[in-house]
Every structure is written in structure tokens, then in C-alpha cells.
Write a protein that holds these residues in place. Structure first.
Motif, PDB file in Angstrom:
ATOM      1  N   THR A 124      -8.433   7.927   6.110  1.00  0.00           N
ATOM      2  CA  THR A 124      -8.822   7.230   5.168  1.00  0.00           C
ATOM      3  C   THR A 124      -8.841   5.699   5.332  1.00  0.00           C
ATOM      4  OG1 THR A 124      -8.072   8.780   3.685  1.00  0.00           O
ATOM      5  CG2 THR A 124      -8.667   7.083   2.775  1.00  0.00           C
ATOM      6  N   ASN A 125      -7.556   5.185   6.009  1.00  0.00           N
ATOM      7  CA  ASN A 125      -7.467   3.994   6.424  1.00  0.00           C
ATOM      8  C   ASN A 125      -8.560   3.479   7.312  1.00  0.00           C
ATOM      9  OD1 ASN A 125      -6.174   1.267   6.253  1.00  0.00           O
ATOM     10  ND2 ASN A 125      -5.516   2.067   8.484  1.00  0.00           N
ATOM     11  N   ALA A 182      -6.496  11.801  -0.887  1.00  0.00           N
ATOM     12  CA  ALA A 182      -6.045  10.629  -0.027  1.00  0.00           C
ATOM     13  C   ALA A 182      -6.503   9.389   0.121  1.00  0.00           C
ATOM     14  CB  ALA A 182      -6.722  11.182   1.574  1.00  0.00           C
ATOM     15  N   LEU A 190      -3.833  10.153   5.772  1.00  0.00           N
ATOM     16  CA  LEU A 190      -3.853   8.733   5.834  1.00  0.00           C
ATOM     17  C   LEU A 190      -4.393   7.956   6.636  1.00  0.00           C
ATOM     18  CD1 LEU A 190      -2.375   6.538   3.730  1.00  0.00           C
ATOM     19  CD2 LEU A 190      -0.584   6.726   5.591  1.00  0.00           C
ATOM     20  N   THR A 205      -4.093   6.251  -0.742  1.00  0.00           N
ATOM     21  CA  THR A 205      -4.013   5.042   0.208  1.00  0.00           C
ATOM     22  C   THR A 205      -4.264   3.786  -0.527  1.00  0.00           C
ATOM     23  OG1 THR A 205      -4.833   6.571   2.101  1.00  0.00           O
ATOM     24  CG2 THR A 205      -5.363   4.315   2.317  1.00  0.00           C
TER      25      THR A 205
END
Length: 123
Positions: A67-68, A11, A64, A15
């Protein structure tokens, strides 16, 4: 070393590749149009548009989003040297500080606030 096992490496890599690909693609395309200075802005807006469409017609993977969020939280430390430089500049500005602060609020804080509202509502 146990924390390394809990990192979702696919991930993170996905990303980062997504962010870098949009940014570099936008810089390249804006360079072809003789406006390379618009690359970062076009990259940000195009990534936001793709994520908005993705969210509208499907569901953004939780991996996602997590992780962001981690990247955004950890990247705050990147602004520390910039803040120190801005503080030194403020000391030397003297009577121009109020104008500088107005420009800073209008050009930075308001767009960030609008972006946060959009992200909270649509993403």
C-alpha cells in the motif's frame, strides 16, 4: 469496475490512518512546544523510527509495504503543479538560477537520496 474489487481497502485505510495520525500527532505536540513548523519533520522522523523498530523486532506486513509503494507511486502527480510553479519562478530569477539550483540540490535531492538508501536498507 473490476479493479475496485482488487484494492485492499483495510490496508489502504490503515496506512492512511497511520500516516495521518503520526503527522497530526507531531504537529499537535510541536504546537504545544511553540514550534508548529517542525510538525511535519517530526512526524516523518517518528514514523520512520517506529517502522525501523517494528522492522528490527518483527516483520512489517506485506500489505502495509504494498500500500505504501502504491501511495508513493501515485502521489508523484501531486508535484506537477509545484513543478510548473517552480519553472515559472526559474524564468523570472535570471542570474540567481545557479544559486537556487545549488540550494535545491542540497536541500531536496541529497536528503531524498539518503532517505531512499535508508529505506532500502532498513525497511
Amino acid at each position: 469496475m473490476n479493479w475496485i474489487k482488487h484494492i485492499d481497502w483495510p490496508a489502504w485505510i490503515g496506512t492512511l490512518i497511520l500516516i495521518i495520525a503520526f503527522r497530526e500527532g507531531a504537529v499537535w505536540s510541536m504546537t504545544q512546544l511553540n514550534h508548529p513548523e517542525l510538525g511535519n519533520l517530526v512526524g516523518l522522523l517518528s514514523l520512520l523510527a517506529v517502522l525501523f523498530l517494528w522492522r528490527r523486532f518483527g516483520k512489517i506486513p506485506l500489505r502495509l509495504i504494498d500500500t505504501n509503494n502504491k501511495i508513493m507511486k501515485e502521489s508523484a502527480f501531486a508535484f506537477l503543479p509545484i513543478s510548473a510553479g517552480a519553472l515559472m519562478m526559474l524564468v523570472h530569477m535570471g542570474h540567481k538560477i545557479p544559486v537556487f539550483l545549488v540550494v535545491l540540490c542540497v536541500s531536496t535531492l541529497i536528503p531524498l537520496w539518503i532517505y531512499a538508501k535508508m529505506a532500502k536498507r532498513w525497511l
